[in-house]
Design an enzyme around this catalytic site. Structure first.
Site, short mmCIF file in Angstrom:
data_model
loop_
_atom_site.label_atom_id
_atom_site.label_comp_id
_atom_site.label_asym_id
_atom_site.label_seq_id
_atom_site.Cartn_x
_atom_site.Cartn_y
_atom_site.Cartn_z
N HIS A 33 0.83 -1.22 0.00
CA HIS A 33 0.00 0.00 0.00
C HIS A 33 0.86 1.27 0.00
O HIS A 33 0.47 2.30 0.52
CB HIS A 33 -1.00 -0.01 1.17
CG HIS A 33 -1.96 -1.13 1.06
ND1 HIS A 33 -3.00 -1.13 0.16
CD2 HIS A 33 -2.00 -2.34 1.68
CE1 HIS A 33 -3.67 -2.27 0.26
NE2 HIS A 33 -3.07 -3.03 1.15
N THR A 34 2.04 1.14 -0.57
CA THR A 34 2.92 2.30 -0.72
C THR A 34 2.86 2.87 -2.14
O THR A 34 3.04 4.07 -2.32
CB THR A 34 4.38 1.91 -0.41
OG1 THR A 34 4.64 0.65 -1.02
CG2 THR A 34 4.63 1.80 1.08
N LEU A 125 -2.27 -12.31 -6.28
CA LEU A 125 -1.09 -12.59 -7.12
C LEU A 125 -1.13 -11.79 -8.42
O LEU A 125 -0.37 -12.04 -9.33
CB LEU A 125 -1.00 -14.09 -7.41
CG LEU A 125 -0.92 -14.97 -6.17
CD1 LEU A 125 -0.91 -16.44 -6.55
CD2 LEU A 125 0.32 -14.63 -5.34
N SER A 126 -2.07 -10.85 -8.48
CA SER A 126 -2.13 -9.92 -9.59
C SER A 126 -2.45 -10.57 -10.93
O SER A 126 -1.77 -10.35 -11.94
CB SER A 126 -0.81 -9.16 -9.66
OG SER A 126 -0.95 -8.14 -10.55
N SER A 127 -3.50 -11.35 -10.93
CA SER A 127 -3.95 -11.98 -12.18
C SER A 127 -4.37 -10.90 -13.18
O SER A 127 -4.21 -11.07 -14.39
CB SER A 127 -5.11 -12.93 -11.91
OG SER A 127 -6.13 -12.25 -11.21
N ASP A 174 1.84 -3.64 -9.89
CA ASP A 174 1.59 -4.96 -10.51
C ASP A 174 1.92 -4.94 -12.00
O ASP A 174 2.55 -5.86 -12.53
CB ASP A 174 0.13 -5.36 -10.31
CG ASP A 174 -0.27 -5.35 -8.84
OD1 ASP A 174 0.64 -5.32 -7.99
OD2 ASP A 174 -1.47 -5.34 -8.55
C1 GLA Z 1 -3.06 -4.13 -5.05
C2 GLA Z 1 -2.76 -3.02 -6.06
C3 GLA Z 1 -1.28 -2.65 -6.03
C4 GLA Z 1 -0.86 -2.29 -4.60
C5 GLA Z 1 -1.26 -3.41 -3.65
C6 GLA Z 1 -0.99 -3.08 -2.22
O1 GLA Z 1 -2.41 -5.30 -5.41
O2 GLA Z 1 -3.09 -3.49 -7.35
O3 GLA Z 1 -1.02 -1.59 -6.90
O4 GLA Z 1 -1.43 -1.08 -4.24
O5 GLA Z 1 -2.65 -3.72 -3.76
O6 GLA Z 1 0.36 -2.91 -1.99
#
Ligand code: GLA
Length: 384
Positions: A33-34, A125-127, A174
């Site tokens: 969350h940065t 996992l950023s699908s 991501d």
């Molecule tokens: C999600 C968002 C990222 C990031 C994270 C938290 O995955 O897509 O950009 O903000 O949360 O670190």
């Protein structure tokens, strides 16, 4: 891995795709969350990838997107400039609109895509970034001059597709790691200055999927972003040149605490301390000091749990058990509120996996899926 998408394209549309590209999912080592607060992140790409096969649509209608995925095997058909389909097709349409904004894709282009993926959905996992970055690369390659898009441009297209078009309150981490990742490296990415540094990463890392899922479109993420914006508005009274919350000086935490009320205060303390912790962690990793690096992972989890309130009981169980079993470090990864945790262990560690499995089954009556993560490569084109 490209075959399923290419085969699906062929089976559905009766022709061979003209381009194909893949992009990976990711885990974030530290820096949670940065990114949307202008701070640093330290992700790695994982081996799981999404492949997009693309080709022109031959049937005469202008501005049409036809898309299918191995997951639901239903063809989505929309006029991509006029409407966003429901579900994952919106991300692909969003990519087309952003490629059009860059004048890579023609406004009346009709395209077909087939998608195959082994990146778990909603597991943190950023699908979605794996899909948008792979789509940007494959669809970009269809257009004249599109194949020349640089990795940072791909990340930009993918980010704007997700953030501006679909409306997810994500940051830029991501898409950046999916586009820029290098095998056996973590990427230190400063979200405000856009500076990047590749740091060798060959440590043994476990990924523990808690099995609980989140949907970022309806999640707490938007609420946290609003809270961070509120913190910046108030802190500007103290420091008028402040643009990003992460730029608040870490030595001035006491002043920040005095200026803000709860819960905004806790959110801001997390962002400012996580920013310092992530830069320090990157230095430790570069120096090979894994034990100290791992200690910062535990600290980061604690900050996410207590101050940013983005953990879950399942993730807390995994991290606490890893600590008791002697793992070097552990924390939730990604947005949180469910999803996955990472656990850093010594190469010779034999205790942590059974300890987590045992504790998880006892607490929740089901097993947690545990796998080992290899820092993998970013987006690339696939041979057809
Ligand atoms: C999600 C968002 C990222 C990031 C994270 C938290 O995955 O897509 O950009 O903000 O949360 O670190």
């Amino acid at each position: 891995m490209p075959r399923p998408a290419i085969d699906l394209f062929h089976k559905t549309f009766g022709t061979t795709p003209r381009s194909a590209a893949s992009a990976p999912g990711r885990v974030n080592l530290i820096g949670e969350h940065t990114d949307y607060n202008g701070g640093p992140v330290l992700p790695i790409a994982i081996a799981e990838r999404t492949t997009v096969a693309a080709g022109p649509c031959a049937n005469g209608d202008a501005g049409v997107l036809e898309a299918i995925s191995t997951r639901d095997r239903k063809v989505v058909r929309v006029k991509w400039q006029e409407e966003l389909p429901k579900g994952w097709g919106a991300y692909v349409a969003g990519v087309l609109r952003e490629l059009w904004a860059l004048e890579v894709t023609m406004p009346n282009a009709s395209v077909r895509v087939a998608v195959a993926s082994n990146v778990p959905i909603g597991a943190g996992l950023s699908s979605s970034a794996a899909l948008t970055v792979a789509a940007a690369r494959a669809l970009g390659a269809l257009a004249p001059g599109g194949a020349a898009l640089q990795p940072r441009q791909l990340a930009g297209v993918a980010y704007r597709a997700e953030h501006d078009q679909v409306g997810v309150g994500c940051g830029t981490m991501d898409q950046t790691i999916a586009a820029l990742a290098r095998r056996d490296h973590a990427l230190l990415f400063e979200a405000a200055s856009l500076e990047t540094r590749q740091i060798p990463f060959r440590a043994r890392l476990l990924l523990v999927d808690s099995g609980t899922r989140h949907d970022l479109r309806n999640s707490q993420l938007a609420k946290r972003r609003d809270e961070c914006d509120a913190a910046v508005r108030r802190l500007k009274v103290e420091l008028p040149e402040l643009v990003w919350l992460a730029s608040w000086p870490a030595e001035w935490l006491a002043r920040l605490k005095r200026a803000l009320k709860e819960p905004i205060r806790s959110r801001a303390v997390h962002v400012v301390s996580e920013t310092a912790r992530t830069r320090f962690a990157a230095q430790l990793l570069e120096q090979g000091r894994l034990k100290q690096f791992g200690a910062l992972l535990y600290e980061s989890h604690e900050s996410c749990r207590r101050l940013y309130d983005c953990s879950s009981p399942e993730l807390d169980t995994i991290v606490a058990t890893a600590k008791r079993a002697g793992a070097l470090g552990a924390r939730l990864t990604g947005a949180g509120w469910g999803g996955a945790a990472i656990v850093l262990v010594n190469k010779t560690d034999t205790k942590t996996i059974p300890a987590i499995q045992h504790a998880y089954e006892r607490a929740y009556g089901r097993s947690a899926a545990i796998s080992e993560v290899q820092a993998s490569a970013g987006a690339h084109t696939e041979r057809i």
